[in-house]
Write an enzyme that holds these catalytic residues in place. Structure first.
Site, PDB file in Angstrom:
ATOM      1  N   ASP A  67      28.283  -6.844  -3.356  1.00  0.00           N
ATOM      2  CA  ASP A  67      29.747  -6.868  -3.277  1.00  0.00           C
ATOM      3  C   ASP A  67      30.196  -5.858  -2.234  1.00  0.00           C
ATOM      4  O   ASP A  67      29.756  -4.697  -2.242  1.00  0.00           O
ATOM      5  CB  ASP A  67      30.353  -6.514  -4.641  1.00  0.00           C
ATOM      6  CG  ASP A  67      31.861  -6.318  -4.578  1.00  0.00           C
ATOM      7  OD1 ASP A  67      32.587  -7.305  -4.693  1.00  0.00           O
ATOM      8  OD2 ASP A  67      32.305  -5.156  -4.396  1.00  0.00           O
ATOM      9  N   GLU A 125      31.306 -11.423  -1.939  1.00  0.00           N
ATOM     10  CA  GLU A 125      30.302 -11.314  -2.998  1.00  0.00           C
ATOM     11  C   GLU A 125      29.270 -12.424  -2.855  1.00  0.00           C
ATOM     12  O   GLU A 125      29.633 -13.576  -2.647  1.00  0.00           O
ATOM     13  CB  GLU A 125      30.945 -11.425  -4.383  1.00  0.00           C
ATOM     14  CG  GLU A 125      31.830 -10.266  -4.780  1.00  0.00           C
ATOM     15  CD  GLU A 125      32.417 -10.483  -6.156  1.00  0.00           C
ATOM     16  OE1 GLU A 125      31.929  -9.884  -7.126  1.00  0.00           O
ATOM     17  OE2 GLU A 125      33.376 -11.272  -6.269  1.00  0.00           O
TER      18      GLU A 125
END
Length: 414
Positions: free
Chosen positions: A4, A101
């Site tokens: 992320d 992500e």
């Protein structure tokens, strides 16, 4: 593991503007007009109390010296793709989850790069050196454990890396409030608290049959799937593998919708936007090699407290991806169901697809071949030079939105 990127849009801008490195920065709407919402805020801005999705005016009142940068969506997509390629240099099992992500299955790579923590640190440094973006990593046996590890621990960990195993759940995840559970929003959190399940552990340790019974009493008999989903999330159970091509499937429908800059009150104005959107939908269908049999049109008013408008669909005589043909059917729906009240949002979609390599010849449609050839030429021009290279004359009127839309990606300027 799940990678992320921290405050992704803001991090990309800071990497491109070193002079703002030590200043609070947000990516938001229109800095000149001081309007719009905050799409991303750097950690320094968040320390001032600024949050994502906050109105820009409120953010500036909290931090008058805030640096506001207009979004550049194409740049963010390019950097995201660059990060994807970095991930792929360590494993071929990479599944994008969002623009910032991505899931990675590194099981087959550990013999080359060491432990999961060591590999995460290696990738973290690689991304920072190549893009200037700081990435955090949640590590787990399943995708849900990796996601939970990232959201609840790695993002708050100085190293930006955290491993969450099933064996450690009773001492870690289960102690957190249920609001920290993935997929549990504010409304569902209130429901869990009312049911006497205030922590993730209380959900996990409730027998599944009992949880289903509790949720049936509150939500009805169709809540069994939701009950099992939350129970599996709380226990870190996830059977889904990392699928690189998870988004590369044939769509069931293709559609476009846009919010208008003002209320449209005249039928002729609405038809202009409807034609522009029809052209985009048909262009995408031709690119995919599909023709649609069912056309759907939706219009909504500006007052969400008192909804107005309609959403209707109609089956065309023959499948088509030719703009003018689909537009004629869309206009029938608009003219039949629009109640005359102001419109603020317009959408159209095609569904029930069939391959465009086969179609029924018609004695009455002698222009089909010519229209298809013309569409292929304009598609080629647009693919090479952009959608604004060829536009319809009505798009130059006050009602037209095609030129402004062609400069945007996902509603934000490129």
């Amino acid at each position: 593991m799940l990678g992320d990127c921290q405050s992704f849009y803001a991090s990309v801008e800071k990497a491109d503007h070193p002079e703002y490195q030590n200043r609070p920065l947000v990516v938001a709407g229109d800095p000149e007009r001081r309007s719009g919402i905050v799409l991303a805020a750097c950690p320094l801005a968040k320390a001032k109390g600024i949050t994502t999705a906050e109105r820009l005016g409120e953010a500036l009142s909290k931090c008058p010296d805030l640096v506001v940068i207009k979004p550049r969506m194409q740049k963010y997509i390019d950097v995201s793709m660059q990060i994807t390629e970095i991930y792929k240099s360590y494993t071929d099992l990479v599944e994008p989850y969002s623009i910032d992500e991505q899931f990675l299955d590194v099981t087959g790579s550990l013999h080359l790069f060491g432990t999961p923590d060591e590999l995460a640190r290696t990738i973290q440094r690689h991304i920072m050196d190549a893009t200037g973006v700081y990435a955090r990593f949640g590590i787990g046996e399943t995708k849900i454990l990796a996601k939970t590890a990232c959201d609840n621990y790695a993002k708050k960990n100085p190293s930006g890396i955290y491993t969450l195993s099933k064996d450690s759940l009773p001492d870690t995840l289960w102690k957190l409030p249920v609001s920290c559970m993935f997929m549990a929003g504010s409304k569902m959190t209130r429901h869990f608290n009312v049911m006497g399940l205030p922590t993730i552990g209380s959900v996990a340790q409730t027998p599944l049959a009992k949880l289903k019974q509790m949720m049936r009493r509150k939500f009805g008999k169709n809540s069994d799937i939701s009950a099992e989903m939350y129970w599996r999330i709380a226990n870190g159970i996830d059977d889904s593998p990392v699928r690189p091509g998870t988004h590369q499937v044939d769509p069931k429908s293709v559609g476009h919708m846009m919010t208008l800059p003002r209320d449209y009150t005249k039928l002729e104005e609405i038809k202009v936007v409807l034609l522009e959107l029809t052209e985009l939908v048909c262009q995408r269908c031709r690119g995919l090699g599909f023709m649609g049999h069912v056309v759907s049109v939706g219009c909504m008013g500006a007052d969400f407290d008192r909804p107005t408008g309609f959403s209707r669909q109609m089956k065309m005589e023959d499948p088509s991806n030719i703009t003018n043909q689909v537009y004629r059917w869309a206009c029938r729906l608009l003219e039949t169901y629009w109640d005359g009240l102001p419109i603020r949002r317009v959408g159209i979609s095609l569904s029930q697809f069939s391959p465009d390599t086969e179609y029924q010849l018609s004695l009455f449609d002698t222009e089909r071949e010519r229209s298809m050839a013309l569409e292929r030429v304009t598609d080629a021009l647009k693919n090479k030079y952009g959608n604004s290279i060829v536009i319809r004359a009505v798009s130059k009127t006050d009602a037209g939105q095609a030129l402004d839309r062609s400069a945007k990606i996902g509603g934000h300027y490129k």
